[in-house]
Design a protein around this motif. Structure first.
Motif, PDB file in Angstrom:
ATOM      1  N   TYR A   1     -50.966  12.962  19.987  1.00  8.06           N
ATOM      2  CA  TYR A   1     -50.924  12.210  18.737  1.00  8.06           C
ATOM      3  C   TYR A   1     -50.279  13.077  17.638  1.00  8.06           C
TER       4      TYR A   1
ATOM      5  N   ASN B   1     -45.400   7.949   9.531  1.00  9.00           N
ATOM      6  CA  ASN B   1     -46.336   6.834   9.552  1.00  9.00           C
ATOM      7  C   ASN B   1     -46.385   6.269  10.970  1.00  9.00           C
TER       8      ASN B   1
ATOM      9  N   VAL C   1     -50.580  13.393  14.579  1.00 10.45           N
ATOM     10  CA  VAL C   1     -51.391  13.873  13.465  1.00 10.45           C
ATOM     11  C   VAL C   1     -51.571  15.387  13.530  1.00 10.45           C
TER      12      VAL C   1
ATOM     13  N   PRO D   1     -52.273   4.271  14.821  1.00  9.02           N
ATOM     14  CA  PRO D   1     -53.340   5.095  15.412  1.00  9.02           C
ATOM     15  C   PRO D   1     -53.263   5.092  16.937  1.00  9.02           C
ATOM     16  N   ARG D   2     -53.614   6.219  17.523  1.00  8.19           N
ATOM     17  CA  ARG D   2     -53.648   6.396  18.971  1.00  8.19           C
ATOM     18  C   ARG D   2     -52.300   6.096  19.628  1.00  8.19           C
ATOM     19  N   THR D   3     -51.246   6.466  18.927  1.00  8.05           N
ATOM     20  CA  THR D   3     -49.894   6.347  19.453  1.00  8.05           C
ATOM     21  C   THR D   3     -49.325   7.746  19.619  1.00  8.05           C
TER      22      THR D   3
END
Length: 231
Positions: free
Chosen positions: A148, A102, A150, A105-107
């Protein structure tokens, strides 16, 4: 010395449709001492993760008491503590390794690990140095540090979770399947750093399916069946 005492913990979930109450765990009691590692095993859906999430207060217990001996706040009942107290403990004293990543965003991966230390008022320079060291330890390629997460594989995400939780060396660490989807070489890295943290008096509760791994790190093992712990 006792750091966590769980007394008669129960957690149920109510499904408004079709009006069912699902009992996840009930009458769970255990004591965790400073520098001790307790392992929990059991079938999928038996309530293992629920216990950890109640300690972390991701879930609010239905009943029972969870007494944590905080370095800063003294004895705290995690089941009734204020949100401010829980946020403080997560920030400075309690770590949690989830099966799922978790990330804001954009980390990037490096920023995610750094954030654990910056939240503890560490300088940006020191946080970056420690984050790089931890990412290197868990064999996350440097080419991924500024990407990122993701896009990461399951094993890479879990290694990032481990790095984020362990970089701050928490007093109490909970691990939900920390070796799932990891290869044997990475499992050895996890084992070694867990033993290092134990040596520094970090207290831990972990959920495992890998019995051989547990034998190397756990002081006690409980089996959960029908929502109840059996030693």
């Amino acid at each position: 010395m006792e750091i966590l005492r769980i007394e008669n913990l129960s957690k149920s979930f109510y499904l408004h449709y079709p009006g069912l109450e699902i009992r996840s765990c009930h009458d769970v009691s255990m004591t965790l001492n400073k520098g001790e590692f307790i392992g929990i095993v059991g079938a999928s859906g038996a309530g293992k993760s629920t216990i950890l999430k109640c300690i972390n207060r991701s879930y609010l217990p239905s009943q029972g008491e969870l007494w944590y001996d905080s370095e800063a706040l003294g004895k705290v009942n995690l089941s009734t503590a204020t949100e401010r107290e829980i946020l403080y403990l997560r920030r400075f004293e309690i770590g949690y390794v989830s099966q799922f990543l978790n990330v804001m965003p954009r980390t990037t991966a490096k920023e995610h690990v750094m954030s654990a230390l910056i939240d503890m008022d560490c300088t940006t320079k020191q946080a970056e140095a420690d984050a790089k060291e931890m990412l290197s330890y868990f064999k996350l390629p440097e080419t991924l540090w500024d990407i990122y997460p993701v896009t990461f594989s399951g094993g890479e995400r879990l290694r990032l979770n481990l790095a984020h939780a362990m970089v701050k060396k928490p007093r109490l660490l909970m691990l939900d399947e920390p070796t799932a989807s990891l290869d044997n070489k990475t499992k050895i890295l996890v084992r070694d750093i867990l033993l290092e943290l134990k040596g520094a008096d970090t207290s831990m509760i972990g959920i495992f399916h890998d019995i051989e791994f547990m034998e190397d790190v756990c002081d006690k093992v409980f089996n959960i069946s029908d929502g109840t712990l059996v030693s």
